[in-house]
Design a protein around this motif. Structure first.
Motif, short mmCIF file in Angstrom:
data_model
loop_
_atom_site.label_atom_id
_atom_site.label_comp_id
_atom_site.label_asym_id
_atom_site.label_seq_id
_atom_site.Cartn_x
_atom_site.Cartn_y
_atom_site.Cartn_z
N ASP A 175 0.81 -1.22 0.00
CA ASP A 175 0.00 0.00 0.00
C ASP A 175 0.85 1.27 0.00
OD1 ASP A 175 -2.29 -1.48 -0.08
OD2 ASP A 175 -2.61 -1.46 2.08
N GLU A 176 2.05 1.17 0.52
CA GLU A 176 2.93 2.34 0.55
C GLU A 176 3.35 2.80 -0.85
OE1 GLU A 176 3.89 4.48 2.83
OE2 GLU A 176 2.59 3.40 4.23
N VAL A 177 3.40 1.85 -1.77
CA VAL A 177 3.97 2.13 -3.09
C VAL A 177 3.32 3.35 -3.77
CG1 VAL A 177 4.20 1.21 -5.44
CG2 VAL A 177 4.82 -0.20 -3.47
N ALA A 178 2.01 3.44 -3.60
CA ALA A 178 1.29 4.54 -4.27
C ALA A 178 1.38 5.85 -3.50
CB ALA A 178 -0.17 4.15 -4.45
N ARG A 179 1.94 5.79 -2.30
CA ARG A 179 1.91 6.98 -1.42
C ARG A 179 3.18 7.84 -1.49
NH1 ARG A 179 0.23 3.35 3.24
NH2 ARG A 179 -1.99 3.02 2.91
N ASN A 180 4.17 7.39 -2.22
CA ASN A 180 5.39 8.19 -2.29
C ASN A 180 5.87 8.25 -3.72
OD1 ASN A 180 7.55 5.98 -2.75
ND2 ASN A 180 6.39 5.18 -1.00
N PRO A 181 6.71 9.22 -4.05
CA PRO A 181 7.10 9.43 -5.47
C PRO A 181 8.13 8.41 -5.94
CG PRO A 181 8.16 11.07 -4.06
CD PRO A 181 7.28 10.25 -3.16
N PHE A 182 8.47 7.44 -5.09
CA PHE A 182 9.53 6.49 -5.45
C PHE A 182 9.02 5.07 -5.73
CE2 PHE A 182 11.40 9.51 -2.33
CZ PHE A 182 12.24 10.19 -3.21
N PHE A 183 7.73 4.84 -5.58
CA PHE A 183 7.21 3.47 -5.62
C PHE A 183 7.89 2.61 -4.54
CE2 PHE A 183 7.04 5.03 -10.06
CZ PHE A 183 5.67 5.00 -10.28
N ALA A 184 8.20 3.22 -3.40
CA ALA A 184 8.87 2.49 -2.32
C ALA A 184 7.83 1.74 -1.48
CB ALA A 184 9.63 3.46 -1.42
N PRO A 185 8.11 0.47 -1.19
CA PRO A 185 7.17 -0.31 -0.37
C PRO A 185 7.46 -0.18 1.12
CG PRO A 185 8.88 -1.76 -1.20
CD PRO A 185 9.21 -0.38 -1.70
N ASP A 186 8.45 0.65 1.43
CA ASP A 186 8.90 0.80 2.82
C ASP A 186 8.84 2.29 3.16
OD1 ASP A 186 10.36 1.17 5.15
OD2 ASP A 186 12.26 0.46 4.28
N ALA A 187 7.85 2.67 3.99
CA ALA A 187 7.67 4.09 4.31
C ALA A 187 8.91 4.67 4.97
CB ALA A 187 6.45 4.26 5.23
N GLY A 188 9.66 3.80 5.64
CA GLY A 188 10.81 4.28 6.39
C GLY A 188 11.97 4.77 5.54
N ILE A 189 11.96 4.42 4.25
CA ILE A 189 13.11 4.79 3.43
C ILE A 189 12.89 6.11 2.69
CG2 ILE A 189 12.39 3.69 1.24
CD1 ILE A 189 15.87 3.08 2.58
N VAL A 190 11.65 6.57 2.66
CA VAL A 190 11.29 7.67 1.78
C VAL A 190 12.09 8.94 2.07
CG1 VAL A 190 9.41 9.22 1.08
CG2 VAL A 190 8.99 6.76 1.29
N GLU A 191 12.20 9.28 3.33
CA GLU A 191 12.93 10.50 3.64
C GLU A 191 14.41 10.38 3.29
OE1 GLU A 191 11.53 12.40 7.33
OE2 GLU A 191 13.66 12.97 7.58
N ARG A 192 14.97 9.23 3.57
CA ARG A 192 16.40 9.04 3.24
C ARG A 192 16.63 9.12 1.73
NH1 ARG A 192 17.96 3.57 5.40
NH2 ARG A 192 20.10 4.07 4.78
N TRP A 193 15.77 8.49 0.96
CA TRP A 193 15.91 8.57 -0.51
C TRP A 193 15.71 10.02 -0.99
CZ3 TRP A 193 12.87 3.71 -2.72
CH2 TRP A 193 13.64 2.56 -2.47
N SER A 194 14.76 10.72 -0.41
CA SER A 194 14.50 12.10 -0.82
C SER A 194 15.75 12.96 -0.66
CB SER A 194 13.37 12.71 0.00
OG SER A 194 12.15 12.07 -0.28
#
Lengths: 361, 361, 361, 361
Positions: A175-194
């Motif tokens: 479900d996370e995949v659609a919620r971030n601009p990276f198609f990331a399945p792990d909400a915890g990585i989004v900020e680090r990738w950003s």
């Protein structure tokens, strides 16, 4: 044969350059009577569309698809389906600084050597823009799969690594995949990738990525022994995407380090159905689908279009340097997620028809 | 279409089961007037032949190839070349313990589901024995390459990892490959692999491996943009080999961790010739060969035929266990080296003819 | 691509020369679980076999077929079926009078120009001997048709014209075909053809013929619109038989002289089933089978191997004459009957699988 | 596989229905650096364009072709060439009298049985309108031939029979073909055909025709032995044109009545070049071009769309009658001339590339 057609029974032929008037595709072999309209295709294109976040190219393309043939009263007729997207934001610009020299890591040089001519505006046919038609064709393939397989086939992809930053697989949530601009399945990585990608972007550099895809509810029996193994065709499909350098199925390269006991997925009956106790195989045994989830990963190299000056040569053989300005993806791996899904859908739908041909329904 | 033919212009069609009277292949599309005899093919088969060391299966097959058509007075005529190898040591044995149940990790189950019938004697068509014809066909492809490319094309493979034991790349010496039973390019690893594999073999277990291949002097310009990329076809070719689970080109999965600056191979003129200052691309840019060495790696899973009892089910749906006796390779990755080379030769020769068709000599 | 494979989903690949050790074929794509043994193939080969009457070549070939792969316990397994026939009566003889010059009307010259090399012994690959494998492959195709089509598909051929002597169509009796050495459906023509052919044979000359074939109980819906029309594929299949110079479907060339009213087969319901009131279409409308009998005719030219001296040139460009001794068919059209049937079976079985792939069972 | 792609190395894929927004085609495999613009294609389309005389359909279609990809600065780039023609005069009309019943002799019924759905407006994909893209693709093929064959290849067609009225071959003059609305090479037949066709048209009927085509300066060596004979591929190409029922090469069906001595074209040296003393072979021996003129004839049946009421059935199985109003060609054979030429160009260009692939330049 010249390589712009994909598939045997379900075939996608694509055409068009980055800076031409339009790009298009023809899907042939689609079974008749499948409900199909532009609304079945557009959402998948929207996922791939550039300019949706600061982490992808800023080129603005609505990528509005039109169906020009092959349907009648909202259903497929069994005849070829022509798809077309107009190029809207192909900016006229000055190409004098790239038309006479080759971008390192780019297809500039090899196209030149092969053909003796190249459309240097935006990369022509080697542009990632070409992948839009793969996504459109893949959307048709999904409809074929859903029409023929009871319960439908679910194909999903996610970004699992950017540069050397990997997701935590234990936190995997589709479900996370659609919620971030990276198609990331792990909400915890989004900020680090950003923050990592902001750095890459500001430095005018680029970075690589790894994508993982899972296809659920694929019938057992798809694929052909020997040369046309299902995983062989998947590998080719993924490697055919711009910038992909590696593909693996199931345990993949990691399988080399497993023992025979650990690697082989044992089998047990459960509620009257055969089940596997693991999925190191990634859903394919001997080139044929086993009914388990198909699990595929592929690696995307960093874009070669970067702002740092690089050493290169001119078409008339002089040493020089090159800087690639323009609007480019700092991490093409991000937009490769919907492309990988589409290619997987095309392979599966083609093999479904092949299986039906030889072994019946 | 049923998947027993490989290639478009140079085509290999194979047939035959592990325990039938013979295995064979037909190579079609070979240019005429190329000197070809059985002596051009046999040495490559001898490298793959089983029973040459204690680390491969003890089945004794001379694998003597015969050419039944397509040559006249020692030269190819442009008509199909039929190759045939008699099966000699297909021991008659009791199959009752495997005919009604599936080996985990093996194609037993998927063949059964797909076809509703399977030749359980020795795995039938899913046996690694099938790869002998790939090696024979690859030998013909090498002749085609050497005939058409000035200076010839050199294709060599080596084992670079067994289980988790990797070679030391700094000690790479191609001459070592022929001197040990592992095709190891690093003399220093041979003893460690020997003792490790002795342990695996005595435990009735098996292990995986990684192979690396290099093709030198490949002309620039081979491959097709978009779907029939050269590396896509190579990936499919490798993944079509029994037990292969991953493929990568050049920097491969490692490319995901590189920056754009590091990954892109810069270019410089040297002695009037364009040269690259690195080879992260593995010799392929945008799906087209660049003239650099083609570098490919693939991972082979551990054989599923092991002596430890494994949980499985019967064809009529009961839980049971299975032990696979018989003569098996503890590490099929070893004999995959000549097979990988052969497949690479087939891909390159096919693309050479395709290039000649479209773009001329 | 080099043209020794026929079909898309059911594929026949053939190899072998007239004077090599054997000829063979590989049939790929056969559905599994079809009962198949050598006894299913041999009778069709026996019909084509030379030396059965004084009107065909006197070469003695038992044409004993062996199945080397693809079946298990008497049934097809879905894997490639290898068929092989040893050449037995390829007499060693002196070729010096034909090896350096071209037979007019024969493929000698064009093979030489194309390949720069040719197997002049018995014509090599251009020999009518090549058609034996078509008959063997066609026998497998018949099994596929009979397995998949309820009631089976009946494919029969007959000779309807020898030289300018035509049968009387009003006396057509399929039972006669097996009773005379000409596959004539008209008992009244047999004596006239016998005496005419005796004259041709004694004069060392040759003559042409016309064959008609009918396929009954072909399901409606086979064939593809546009380029892969069923009748297009049939036309290609017939024209690919040695010495064939014309093909027509249904009313054929005669259709050019009909009015629209006469030509179009009207339709009426009969016992709740749609029926046609004529068959000028020959069972194909818009490239797709209509459920009516498929009716095909093809013309075979006279053999070019004749005893009369003919003007020709040598391979080094000198005018000369040639006389073709040896054992030749005075009327190759006779033995073309089983070959035409086999090719029709191959086309229909291929299209049956193609139809099943796209439109289901 | 679904039959909308023609050719192997030079491939034409077409799409579009008679009453959709547009029709289109993709030509893949074109060698690079060939000068190509819309002006190279339009004149061939103009020859096929409807509404140019009272003897063809009165539908007004400018058939203006656009090139959407594959060229750069006026030259081919080796990438796919997309061609498109908008449908302009697809009149909205009342289809209620044909949508529920089948036209005898038309593909209505077989499309319905095959797909379970059909675009009844103007015949959809089975409309002769589909042939416009063949002509456009054929124009590209001509450019390929002219680019690769020194002196170019000349492909010309003519109408030689309308109904049962044949031209006088002794008066054959190629220059006449462009001077009359029938592509007749015999000025003496024009008035007879005019008055005959006026009668047919006024009666609301239709009639058949025979076309002859000649290709000059075709290099010897094109074609493949066995299944992919040049004449086999030509036969398929012609039979794939709407309404064609028969094809022949050289002496064709007439060859059946010739003796071996008469039929075989003798050979003689002339000015240091090998020449044939006749051309019963029609330029093809053993499936391979001989360097002589390629001579092909095909028969076109009368259009099934006629004004006389015909017996037919409805889609729900009731007997009824049908009258086909609308704008139809009384003799579709006329406009088949440029279509046949185009298909011949496509076959020859494809085989030219195939020959170059295997046997070199």
């Amino acid at each position: 044969m010249a390589g712009n057609t994909f598939g045997h029974l379900l075939r996608l032929t694509t055409w068009g350059e980055s800076h031409g008037p339009a790009i298009g595709g023809v899907v042939d072999g689609v079974p008749p009577l499948i409900p199909l309209g532009e609304a079945d295709i557009q959402p998948w294109l929207d996922r791939r569309r550039p300019g949706q976040s600061r982490f992808t190219t800023q080129r603005q393309e609505p990528d509005r698809v039109r169906i020009l043939s092959g349907t009648f009263e909202g259903k497929t007729t069994g005849t070829p389906i022509a798809l077309q997207i107009d190029n809207v934001d192909a900016r006229s610009k000055d190409y004098s600084d790239i038309m006479d020299r080759f971008r390192p890591g780019h297809a500039d040089y090899t196209y030149w050597v092969k053909y003796g001519i190249r459309d240097y505006r935006g990369g022509g046919r080697s542009s990632a823009r070409e992948t839009a038609m793969r996504v459109a064709g893949g959307a048709v393939a999904r409809k074929v799969l859903d029409h023929l397989v009871p319960g439908g086939v679910r194909i999903r992809g996610a970004l699992i690594q950017v540069g050397s930053l990997r997701i935590d697989r234990k936190r995997w949530d589709w479900d996370e995949v659609a919620r971030n601009p990276f198609f990331a399945p792990d909400a915890g990585i989004v900020e680090r990738w950003s923050s990592y990608l902001d750095g890459v972007r500001k430095a005018g550099s680029s970075c690589g990525a790894v994508i993982e895809m899972v296809a659920e509810n694929v019938p057992a029996g798809l694929g052909q022994p020997v040369f046309d193994k299902l995983d062989g065709d998947i590998a080719r499909a993924m490697m055919s995407i711009t910038a992909v350098k590696g593909v693996e199925i199931g345990a993949g390269f990691g399988a080399a380090e497993l023992s025979g006991e650990t690697n082989a997925d044992e089998m047990r009956m459960k509620d009257g159905k055969m089940t596997f106790l693991g999925n190191n195989a990634g859903g394919v045994l001997g080139g044929i689908s086993s009914g388990q989830d198909i699990v595929v990963r592929f690696a995307v190299k960093p874009t070669s279009s970067i702002l740092s000056p690089r050493r290169t040569v001119t078409i008339d053989g002089r040493d020089t340097e090159i800087v690639t300005k323009g609007r480019h993806d700092p991490c093409v791996g991000i937009r490769a997620v919907p492309v990988g899904e589409a290619m997987l859908a095309l392979v599966l739908a083609d093999h479904l028809l092949r299986q039906r041909a030889q072994c019946g329904p």
